[in-house]
Design an enzyme around this catalytic site. Structure first.
Site, PDB file in Angstrom:
ATOM      1  N   SER A   9       0.843  -1.195   0.000  1.00 16.50           N
ATOM      2  CA  SER A   9       0.000   0.000   0.000  1.00 16.50           C
ATOM      3  C   SER A   9       0.869   1.231   0.000  1.00 16.50           C
ATOM      4  CB  SER A   9      -0.887   0.025   1.242  1.00 16.50           C
ATOM      5  OG  SER A   9      -0.109   0.377   2.361  1.00 16.50           O
ATOM      6  N   GLY A  14      -1.970   1.347   7.669  1.00 13.13           N
ATOM      7  CA  GLY A  14      -2.175   0.410   8.772  1.00 13.13           C
ATOM      8  C   GLY A  14      -1.504  -0.931   8.571  1.00 13.13           C
ATOM      9  N   ASP A  86       8.126  -6.453   8.251  1.00 17.41           N
ATOM     10  CA  ASP A  86       7.660  -5.081   8.033  1.00 17.41           C
ATOM     11  C   ASP A  86       8.701  -4.326   7.193  1.00 17.41           C
ATOM     12  OD1 ASP A  86       5.737  -3.154   8.276  1.00 17.41           O
ATOM     13  OD2 ASP A  86       6.388  -2.438  10.253  1.00 17.41           O
ATOM     14  N   GLU A  87       8.294  -3.213   6.607  1.00 17.22           N
ATOM     15  CA  GLU A  87       9.196  -2.414   5.750  1.00 17.22           C
ATOM     16  C   GLU A  87       9.816  -3.285   4.663  1.00 17.22           C
ATOM     17  OE1 GLU A  87       8.901   0.622   6.168  1.00 17.22           O
ATOM     18  OE2 GLU A  87       8.721   1.123   8.290  1.00 17.22           O
ATOM     19  N   CYS A 144      -6.290   9.403   0.438  1.00 21.21           N
ATOM     20  CA  CYS A 144      -5.792  10.740   0.088  1.00 21.21           C
ATOM     21  C   CYS A 144      -6.647  11.795   0.794  1.00 21.21           C
ATOM     22  CB  CYS A 144      -5.874  10.921  -1.422  1.00 21.21           C
ATOM     23  SG  CYS A 144      -5.285  12.518  -2.023  1.00 21.21           S
ATOM     24  N   CYS A 181      -3.585  10.251  -3.717  1.00 19.58           N
ATOM     25  CA  CYS A 181      -4.065   9.579  -4.924  1.00 19.58           C
ATOM     26  C   CYS A 181      -3.130   9.960  -6.076  1.00 19.58           C
ATOM     27  CB  CYS A 181      -5.506   9.977  -5.225  1.00 19.58           C
ATOM     28  SG  CYS A 181      -5.698  11.686  -5.776  1.00 19.58           S
ATOM     29  N   HIS A 184      -3.432  13.760  -7.335  1.00 14.54           N
ATOM     30  CA  HIS A 184      -2.830  14.778  -6.472  1.00 14.54           C
ATOM     31  C   HIS A 184      -1.322  14.610  -6.342  1.00 14.54           C
ATOM     32  CE1 HIS A 184      -7.079  15.666  -4.952  1.00 14.54           C
ATOM     33  NE2 HIS A 184      -6.633  16.713  -5.622  1.00 14.54           N
TER      34      HIS A 184
HETATM   35 ZN    ZN Z   1      -6.443  12.970  -3.994  1.00 20.31          ZN
END
Ligand code: ZN
Length: 194
Positions: A9, A14, A86-87, A144, A181, A184
């Site tokens: 993601s 999260g 993680d990471e 976003c 997003c 943007h």
């Molecule tokens: Zn956006």
């Protein structure tokens, strides 16, 4: 049969919370888990996976020099039921291959969690190979400022201007990065009124 999972993601979706919940679910059933996180991430102190909602757990660390397969071999016990990383965007190609061996040769499930792309919109080595080699790809949704799904990570300076160059590995806190997003991100609009 064990599988290799990649939960991917943008940031602030999260992922670490999910990792810790999965680990808890195994341990609640009397099984053990092995946690790994990237060594240079000291946002929450050494050797910890910590989530923004306050959960934390001790973890092993990896950097580019670690032979991950051998490390898992040396640390696992008969109770080890799952490896959680993680990471995972910071894994090397060889380490992703090592995790494939953990799944295929040791038959231990491996759950990895990482960013899909960096703040320039370029791929990370770890994510690139996990996207190709994982048995299961699971998108964790971030949001976003406009309410749409965030798939990009923007890095911005103190003037809230989006940064379009710099080193890939420079881990900051929430004050320097924000999920956006695609629209943007392309426009460089990092906040609602920005
Ligand atoms: Zn956006």
């Amino acid at each position: 049969m064990a599988k290799l999972y990649f939960y991917y993601s943008a940031m602030n979706a999260g992922k670490s919370t999910r990792l810790l919940q999965s680990s808890f679910n195994y341990r609640e059933r009397g099984m053990d888990t092995l946690l790994y996180t990237f060594k240079f991430d000291d946002r929450f102190g050494e050797a910890k996976v910590a989530s923004r909602i306050g959960l934390a757990s001790e973890a092993n660390t990896f950097d580019a020099d670690l032979d991950l397969f051998s490390d898992v071999l040396s640390k696992r016990t008969t109770k080890t039921a799952c490896i959680l990383v993680d990471e995972a965007q910071f894994l090397t190609k060889n380490q992703v291959h090592g995790l494939c061996r953990v799944v295929d040769e040791l038959d231990i499930p491996v759950l990895t969690y990482g960013l899909r792309s960096d703040f320039l919109g370029e791929s990370f080595e770890g994510s690139k190979y996990l996207l190709m080699l994982a048995d299961e790809l699971v998108e964790v949704k971030a949001v976003c400022h406009c309410g749409k799904k965030a798939i990009m990570n923007a890095k911005y300076d103190s003037n809230k201007k989006i940064m379009r160059s710099g080193e890939q590995i420079d881990i900051g806190g929430n004050e320097k990065y924000t999920p956006l997003c695609r629209k943007h991100f392309m426009e460089g609009v990092i906040e609602r009124d920005g």
